[in-house]
Write an enzyme that holds these catalytic residues in place. Sequence first.
Site, short mmCIF file in Angstrom:
data_model
loop_
_atom_site.label_atom_id
_atom_site.label_comp_id
_atom_site.label_asym_id
_atom_site.label_seq_id
_atom_site.Cartn_x
_atom_site.Cartn_y
_atom_site.Cartn_z
CB CYS A 18 11.95 22.25 -6.94
SG CYS A 18 11.77 23.78 -5.74
CG HIS A 58 14.28 21.87 -10.02
ND1 HIS A 58 13.78 22.24 -10.56
CD2 HIS A 58 14.98 22.56 -8.47
CE1 HIS A 58 13.61 23.99 -9.54
NE2 HIS A 58 14.60 23.58 -8.28
CG ASN A 86 14.20 27.78 -8.16
OD1 ASN A 86 13.18 26.65 -8.79
ND2 ASN A 86 14.59 27.01 -7.43
C1 LIG Z 1 20.58 31.50 -2.28
C2 LIG Z 1 22.20 30.98 -2.69
C3 LIG Z 1 22.10 32.52 -4.21
C4 LIG Z 1 23.21 31.89 -2.30
O1 LIG Z 1 24.71 32.35 -2.51
P1 LIG Z 1 25.61 31.98 -1.98
O2 LIG Z 1 27.17 32.22 -2.87
O3 LIG Z 1 24.92 30.34 -1.37
O4 LIG Z 1 25.35 33.26 -1.24
P2 LIG Z 1 25.58 33.27 0.98
O5 LIG Z 1 24.24 32.54 0.67
O6 LIG Z 1 26.75 32.20 0.87
O7 LIG Z 1 25.60 34.79 1.42
C5 LIG Z 1 27.17 35.45 0.59
C6 LIG Z 1 26.39 36.62 0.60
O8 LIG Z 1 25.90 37.12 -0.31
C7 LIG Z 1 24.76 37.78 0.21
N1 LIG Z 1 23.95 38.15 0.03
C8 LIG Z 1 22.34 37.18 -0.55
N2 LIG Z 1 21.65 37.23 -1.04
C9 LIG Z 1 21.96 38.27 -2.34
C10 LIG Z 1 21.77 38.93 -3.51
N3 LIG Z 1 20.33 39.12 -4.33
N4 LIG Z 1 22.34 40.34 -4.00
C11 LIG Z 1 24.21 40.98 -3.23
N5 LIG Z 1 24.66 39.96 -1.96
C12 LIG Z 1 23.26 38.72 -2.11
C13 LIG Z 1 24.80 37.70 1.71
O9 LIG Z 1 23.87 38.36 2.17
C14 LIG Z 1 25.73 37.10 1.78
O10 LIG Z 1 26.49 38.40 2.84
P3 LIG Z 1 27.42 38.34 4.04
O11 LIG Z 1 28.41 37.81 3.79
O12 LIG Z 1 27.48 39.76 4.50
O13 LIG Z 1 26.63 37.80 5.07
C15 LIG Z 1 22.91 29.72 -3.07
O14 LIG Z 1 23.25 29.23 -2.40
C16 LIG Z 1 21.47 29.05 -3.78
O15 LIG Z 1 21.44 29.32 -5.18
N6 LIG Z 1 21.41 28.30 -3.08
C17 LIG Z 1 19.95 27.38 -3.76
C18 LIG Z 1 18.68 28.00 -3.50
C19 LIG Z 1 17.26 27.46 -4.11
O16 LIG Z 1 16.90 28.10 -5.25
N7 LIG Z 1 16.57 26.60 -4.03
C20 LIG Z 1 15.53 26.16 -3.92
C21 LIG Z 1 14.77 25.01 -3.42
S1 LIG Z 1 15.79 23.92 -4.60
#
Ligand SMILES: CC(C)(COP(=O)(O)OP(=O)(O)OC[C@H]1O[C@@H](n2cnc3c(N)ncnc32)[C@H](O)[C@@H]1OP(=O)(O)O)[C@@H](O)C(=O)NCCC(=O)NCCS
Length: 330
Positions: A116, A257, A287
């Site tokens: 990225c 980003h 993204n």
């Molecule tokens: C991936 C991301 C959206 C997850 O959001 P979050 O608030 O951190 O959520 P968590 O990972 O703590 O997961 C919370 C719950 O939501 C669930 N969940 C994840 N994706 C889901 C979706 N699309 N729909 C519904 N539930 C979802 C998880 O399974 C988890 O369930 P559990 O508590 O039963 O295990 C977030 O961490 C993020 O944006 N990270 C950066 C990602 C990125 O773009 N990286 C690329 C390079 S820079």
Amino acid sequence: MNRPTVSKILGTGSFVPSRVVPNDEFAQTLDTSDEWIRTRTGIRERRYAGPADTSATMGTLAAREALAAAGVKPADVDLIVCGTVTPDMVCPSTACLIQAYLECGTIPAFDVGAACSGFVYALSVADQYVRAGTARRVLVVGTEVLSRVSDFTDRNTCILFGDAAGAVVLGPTDDPGRGVHQIRLYADGSRQELIQVPSMVTPNPPPGAGVLPNLRYLRMNGREVFKFAVTKLKEMIGQAREDCGAVGKRIKLIVPHQVNVRIIDAALEDLAIPPEAVVVNLDKYGNTSAASVPLALDEGIRTGRCGPGDTILLVAFGGGLTWSSALVTL
Ligand SMILES: CC(C)(COP(=O)(O)OP(=O)(O)OC[C@H]1O[C@@H](n2cnc3c(N)ncnc32)[C@H](O)[C@@H]1OP(=O)(O)O)[C@@H](O)C(=O)NCCC(=O)NCCS
């Protein structure tokens, strides 16, 4: 005494494929919902490449727009640097394909792999060539088809990504106070396991290599990446404010980003930055990795949110891990 040569952005361009994929499409096959995706990420929809679109074809269209905006003909470009983690092929580079599609002649063309951060890394290479006086018109492209490395059975990742391309033309300027002031690049390979995109060269890395399982598609530890992103975004904005002071400028617009609106909001809140000072378009595109910053920059310029004389900060972070920023007066 002559002033050292400084590089400047001469024009920007972007391309997004026409297929719009709203959040509801994922809810048809996965345990997710439009509400979850919107509230946890800020993404409403993203674009997916059509069968004929590739990183190189989309990068070429973005490049044509940037060249037109800069008033530069393909024949006058003397270097192409492309950031991508989804190249059409491992060999030739996507930059070589773009060079051929644009009919630029036998100028050097190569890809930069920094996930990225790919576009900002590529910009830093272009900036060095211009400063050194070895190139006068450099095409810098960020282009991705992340839909082709997305695991559509994994709700944690597939909902986040989209396909797009963005480009800028960089060249020297005599205008005092304008151009690229500072580019900062960082990497921490010891945290490589947090985001990975596999290659056909080593599809099954050996056990113990710190590699996540089922490595056919993009894999990511979202929660850890989230923390990393907030920390680095804040650090880099803070650092850029100091850099800005040193050159007597004020940042008008931050072009971060586009990952998750909660990452951007967390950084803005801690640094007391108003929303109007930041470009956010991840609601429309998700993204798009190396394409994300030039796509948002092009939107910022075309919608009049920044223009000639304005100082802007490009900030990117991602796989590697890598993080990077560029402080630029347009
Ligand atoms: C991936 C991301 C959206 C997850 O959001 P979050 O608030 O951190 O959520 P968590 O990972 O703590 O997961 C919370 C719950 O939501 C669930 N969940 C994840 N994706 C889901 C979706 N699309 N729909 C519904 N539930 C979802 C998880 O399974 C988890 O369930 P559990 O508590 O039963 O295990 C977030 O961490 C993020 O944006 N990270 C950066 C990602 C990125 O773009 N990286 C690329 C390079 S820079």
